[in-house]
Scaffold this active site. Structure first.
Site, PDB file in Angstrom:
ATOM      1  N   ASN A  37      54.114  25.299  40.266  1.00 33.60           N
ATOM      2  CA  ASN A  37      52.874  24.858  39.629  1.00 33.60           C
ATOM      3  C   ASN A  37      53.107  24.362  38.193  1.00 33.60           C
ATOM      4  OD1 ASN A  37      50.157  24.383  39.534  1.00 33.60           O
ATOM      5  ND2 ASN A  37      49.536  26.530  39.373  1.00 33.60           N
ATOM      6  N   HIS A 122      40.025  37.074  46.397  1.00 34.63           N
ATOM      7  CA  HIS A 122      39.713  37.084  44.960  1.00 34.63           C
ATOM      8  C   HIS A 122      38.218  37.061  44.721  1.00 34.63           C
ATOM      9  CE1 HIS A 122      43.596  35.002  43.314  1.00 34.63           C
ATOM     10  NE2 HIS A 122      43.877  35.822  44.291  1.00 34.63           N
ATOM     11  N   ARG A 147      40.520  41.685  45.189  1.00 35.74           N
ATOM     12  CA  ARG A 147      40.894  41.675  43.778  1.00 35.74           C
ATOM     13  C   ARG A 147      39.646  41.336  42.973  1.00 35.74           C
ATOM     14  NH1 ARG A 147      44.789  37.277  40.681  1.00 35.74           N
ATOM     15  NH2 ARG A 147      42.814  36.276  40.159  1.00 35.74           N
ATOM     16  N   TYR A 159      41.145  34.567  32.453  1.00 34.14           N
ATOM     17  CA  TYR A 159      41.989  34.341  33.620  1.00 34.14           C
ATOM     18  C   TYR A 159      41.316  34.918  34.868  1.00 34.14           C
ATOM     19  CZ  TYR A 159      44.989  35.190  37.421  1.00 34.14           C
ATOM     20  OH  TYR A 159      45.447  35.223  38.707  1.00 34.14           O
ATOM     21  N   ASP A 210      44.279  42.036  38.375  1.00 34.56           N
ATOM     22  CA  ASP A 210      45.425  41.319  37.800  1.00 34.56           C
ATOM     23  C   ASP A 210      45.247  41.206  36.284  1.00 34.56           C
ATOM     24  OD1 ASP A 210      47.535  39.648  37.220  1.00 34.56           O
ATOM     25  OD2 ASP A 210      46.988  38.087  38.670  1.00 34.56           O
ATOM     26  N   HIS A 212      47.553  39.820  34.403  1.00 32.98           N
ATOM     27  CA  HIS A 212      48.195  38.531  34.113  1.00 32.98           C
ATOM     28  C   HIS A 212      49.040  38.567  32.835  1.00 32.98           C
ATOM     29  CE1 HIS A 212      48.484  34.117  34.850  1.00 32.98           C
ATOM     30  NE2 HIS A 212      48.266  34.535  36.084  1.00 32.98           N
ATOM     31  N   GLU A 236      48.063  44.733  38.510  1.00 35.89           N
ATOM     32  CA  GLU A 236      49.107  43.699  38.654  1.00 35.89           C
ATOM     33  C   GLU A 236      49.533  43.115  37.315  1.00 35.89           C
ATOM     34  OE1 GLU A 236      47.938  40.789  41.524  1.00 35.89           O
ATOM     35  OE2 GLU A 236      48.946  39.164  40.456  1.00 35.89           O
ATOM     36  N   GLU A 262      55.255  37.893  40.652  1.00 35.46           N
ATOM     37  CA  GLU A 262      54.988  36.514  41.066  1.00 35.46           C
ATOM     38  C   GLU A 262      55.819  35.490  40.303  1.00 35.46           C
ATOM     39  OE1 GLU A 262      50.731  36.653  40.411  1.00 35.46           O
ATOM     40  OE2 GLU A 262      50.901  35.206  38.804  1.00 35.46           O
ATOM     41  N   ARG A 283      55.926  41.760  44.153  1.00 38.95           N
ATOM     42  CA  ARG A 283      55.073  40.622  44.539  1.00 38.95           C
ATOM     43  C   ARG A 283      55.802  39.287  44.553  1.00 38.95           C
ATOM     44  NH1 ARG A 283      51.393  38.852  41.908  1.00 38.95           N
ATOM     45  NH2 ARG A 283      49.981  38.279  43.593  1.00 38.95           N
ATOM     46  N   HIS A 312      52.674  37.302  46.459  1.00 42.58           N
ATOM     47  CA  HIS A 312      51.803  36.323  45.806  1.00 42.58           C
ATOM     48  C   HIS A 312      51.348  35.283  46.842  1.00 42.58           C
ATOM     49  CE1 HIS A 312      51.883  33.063  42.365  1.00 42.58           C
ATOM     50  NE2 HIS A 312      50.674  33.558  42.513  1.00 42.58           N
ATOM     51  N   ASP A 316      48.216  27.764  44.716  1.00 39.54           N
ATOM     52  CA  ASP A 316      49.319  26.840  44.407  1.00 39.54           C
ATOM     53  C   ASP A 316      50.566  27.109  45.253  1.00 39.54           C
ATOM     54  OD1 ASP A 316      48.954  29.076  42.320  1.00 39.54           O
ATOM     55  OD2 ASP A 316      51.066  28.587  42.047  1.00 39.54           O
ATOM     56  N   GLU A 339      48.560  38.643  49.334  1.00 43.08           N
ATOM     57  CA  GLU A 339      47.458  37.925  48.677  1.00 43.08           C
ATOM     58  C   GLU A 339      47.087  36.710  49.525  1.00 43.08           C
ATOM     59  OE1 GLU A 339      48.480  36.228  44.891  1.00 43.08           O
ATOM     60  OE2 GLU A 339      46.396  36.041  44.269  1.00 43.08           O
ATOM     61  N   TRP A 402      49.801  33.476  28.804  1.00 40.98           N
ATOM     62  CA  TRP A 402      48.650  33.130  29.650  1.00 40.98           C
ATOM     63  C   TRP A 402      48.740  33.919  30.946  1.00 40.98           C
ATOM     64  CZ3 TRP A 402      47.966  30.889  34.548  1.00 40.98           C
ATOM     65  CH2 TRP A 402      46.602  30.721  34.897  1.00 40.98           C
TER      66      TRP A 402
HETATM   67  O1  KDG Z   1      50.476  29.243  39.267  1.00 44.96           O
HETATM   68  C1  KDG Z   1      50.025  30.433  38.711  1.00 44.96           C
HETATM   69  C2  KDG Z   1      49.107  31.164  39.669  1.00 44.96           C
HETATM   70  O2  KDG Z   1      49.682  31.261  40.928  1.00 44.96           O
HETATM   71  C3  KDG Z   1      48.794  32.554  39.170  1.00 44.96           C
HETATM   72  O3  KDG Z   1      48.148  32.442  37.930  1.00 44.96           O
HETATM   73  C4  KDG Z   1      47.907  33.270  40.156  1.00 44.96           C
HETATM   74  O4  KDG Z   1      48.304  35.359  39.084  1.00 44.96           O
HETATM   75  C5  KDG Z   1      48.008  34.737  40.086  1.00 44.96           C
HETATM   76  C6  KDG Z   1      47.722  35.501  41.307  1.00 44.96           C
HETATM   77  O5  KDG Z   1      47.927  36.709  41.271  1.00 44.96           O
HETATM   78  O6  KDG Z   1      47.310  34.914  42.280  1.00 44.96           O
HETATM   79 MG    MG Z   2      48.871  37.400  39.548  1.00 45.75          MG
END
Ligand code: KDG
Ligand code: MG
Length: 402
Positions: A37, A122, A147, A159, A210, A212, A236, A262, A283, A312, A316, A339, A402
């Site tokens: 991605n 999600h 989630r 996010y 998550d 992140h 996560e 991920e 993951r 994951h 994407d 997921e 991020w």
């Molecule tokens: O490309 C980044 C995404 O796949 C990610 O931000 C998604 O954290 C993610 C998730 O747990 O699905």
């Molecule tokens: Mg994630």
């Protein structure tokens, strides 16, 4: 069976995907996901220039040898671009081998260990109210695990919160957009979400969250401890894991189950995490962790340390990755959860597939191979469009994860 041609196909049916097609002199072909991605064309160049020419004429059946040739043979081991390219070739070769054997891929990986693959969806909302409504919708769709992400008061975007509830798409602009982050606002708000969710839905549904990559180890310990009464399935990516030892601090302060992986691309990103029992779920995915061959090794290693899989599966990761992942999920002993972020209709048209969702589980289907194909004519209708993930900054303007 010799490899005669390797094509990379780039298509953007609502988002970018890179797919590798490996063709053979016996007419069988296999496909693999090569999507990274926001850096898609780097993998395309790597495959076209540095992988495809070397493999023409090789025996398509020598999957492990080709994996080692691409890993050891390039000298510059690992890295997201290299491992995504290797993953795509590896996935395509497993697809070919399973088609040649006239079997679904899970049969070659040891056969079924389970009848279905439990997935999580999600649910997200701009505030707690909306997130509660979204969790209810996922429960109505039959999901057993969900989630939950919510907007944080005082932050314009967060996010995991999107307008489109079924297809979360974070790569939202042709140049990176900038989001604002505040750890203190987040840490104050997130236990309130799970308090509300458990009070509303009880404890029968699995809930996940998550972070992140946004906390320090001690902050993650505090959040994990605050969430313990709500019995999360997992927390996560609580902390960025370049420094695996940092998870010792998180582990010492909370019993909330921890998941990560991920952005990992090989066993070397998680060996310590697994060996020391610092996580509960790994993951990593087929597309970013070296394909079916390498991910199976990671999962088998994890099984020895009571760590389960939790691959994951965001939007994407293409349906090709999802198809291959489901065969692995079906076969391995220590599967945890998968997921499942649905793809849009356009994406599903480009990638016809045998996997299907029923009552909270995904099933890989029983067609020979991994069960996912690409319709090149439809794919050609959707040319590549540059798209980036956002970047994060703090209120003082400094960069953040991020
Ligand atoms: O490309 C980044 C995404 O796949 C990610 O931000 C998604 O954290 C993610 C998730 O747990 O699905
Ligand atoms: Mg994630």
């Amino acid at each position: 069976m010799k490899i005669t041609r390797i094509k990379t196909i780039v298509t953007c049916p609502d988002r970018n995907f890179v797919t590798v097609k490996v063709e053979t002199d016996e007419g069988l072909y296999g496909i693999g996901d090569a999507t990274l991605n926001g850096r898609e064309l780097a993998v395309v160049a790597y495959l076209d220039e540095h992988v495809a020419p070397c493999l023409i004429g090789m025996d398509a059946g020598r999957i492990e040898d080709i994996w080692q040739y691409l890993y050891r043979g390039c000298y510059w081991r690992r890295g997201a671009v290299t491992m995504t390219a290797i993953a795509a070739i590896d996935t395509a070769l497993w697809d070919i081998k399973a088609k040649a054997a006239n079997m679904p891929l899970y049969q070659l990986l040891g056969g079924k260990s389970r009848d279905g693959v439990m997935v999580y969806g999600h649910a997200n909302g701009v505030d707690i109210e909306e997130t509660v409504d979204e969790v209810a919708k996922y429960m109505d769709l039959g999901y057993l695990a969900i989630r939950a992400q919510t907007g944080i008061p005082g932050l314009p975007t967060t996010y995991g919160v999107s307008e489109d509830k079924m297809y979360y798409e974070p790569a939202d602009a042709s140049l990176p957009s900038t989001a604002l982050w505040s750890t203190s606002k987040y840490m104050h708000h997130i236990p309130q979400l799970f308090d509300r969710l458990r009070n509303t839905f009880g404890f029968d549904v699995h809930l996940l969250h998550d972070v992140h990559h946004r906390l320090t180890p001690i902050e993650a310990g505090r959040v994990g401890k605050a969430l313990e009464p709500y019995d999360l399935f997992w927390l996560e990516d609580a902390v960025p894991a370049e420094n695996q030892a940092a998870f010792r601090t998180v582990r010492q302060h909370t019993t909330t189950p921890l998941a990560i992986g991920e952005v990992f691309n090989s066993i070397w990103d998680c060996k310590e995490l697994i060996e020391e029992g610092l996580i509960d779920y790994i993951r990593a995915t087929v597309v970013h962790a070296g394909g079916v061959s390498h991910l199976k090794k990671i999962f088998d290693f994890a099984a020895m340390h009571h760590v389960r899989s939790g691959s994951h599966g965001a939007t994407d990761l293409s349906p090709v990755c999802m198809g291959a992942a489901l065969h692995l999920d079906t076969a391995i002993y220590n599967f945890g959860i998968q997921e499942y972020m649905r793809h849009t209709e356009k994406t599903d048209d480009v990638f016809p597939h045998s996997y299907y969702f029923s009552k909270g589980y995904l099933h890989p289907g029983d067609v020979p191979g991994h069960g996912v194909d690409i319709d090149e004519d439809i794919a050609a209708k959707y040319p590549y469009q540059r798209a980036f993930l956002p970047v994060n900054r703090l209120a003082d303007g400094s960069m953040f994860n991020w």
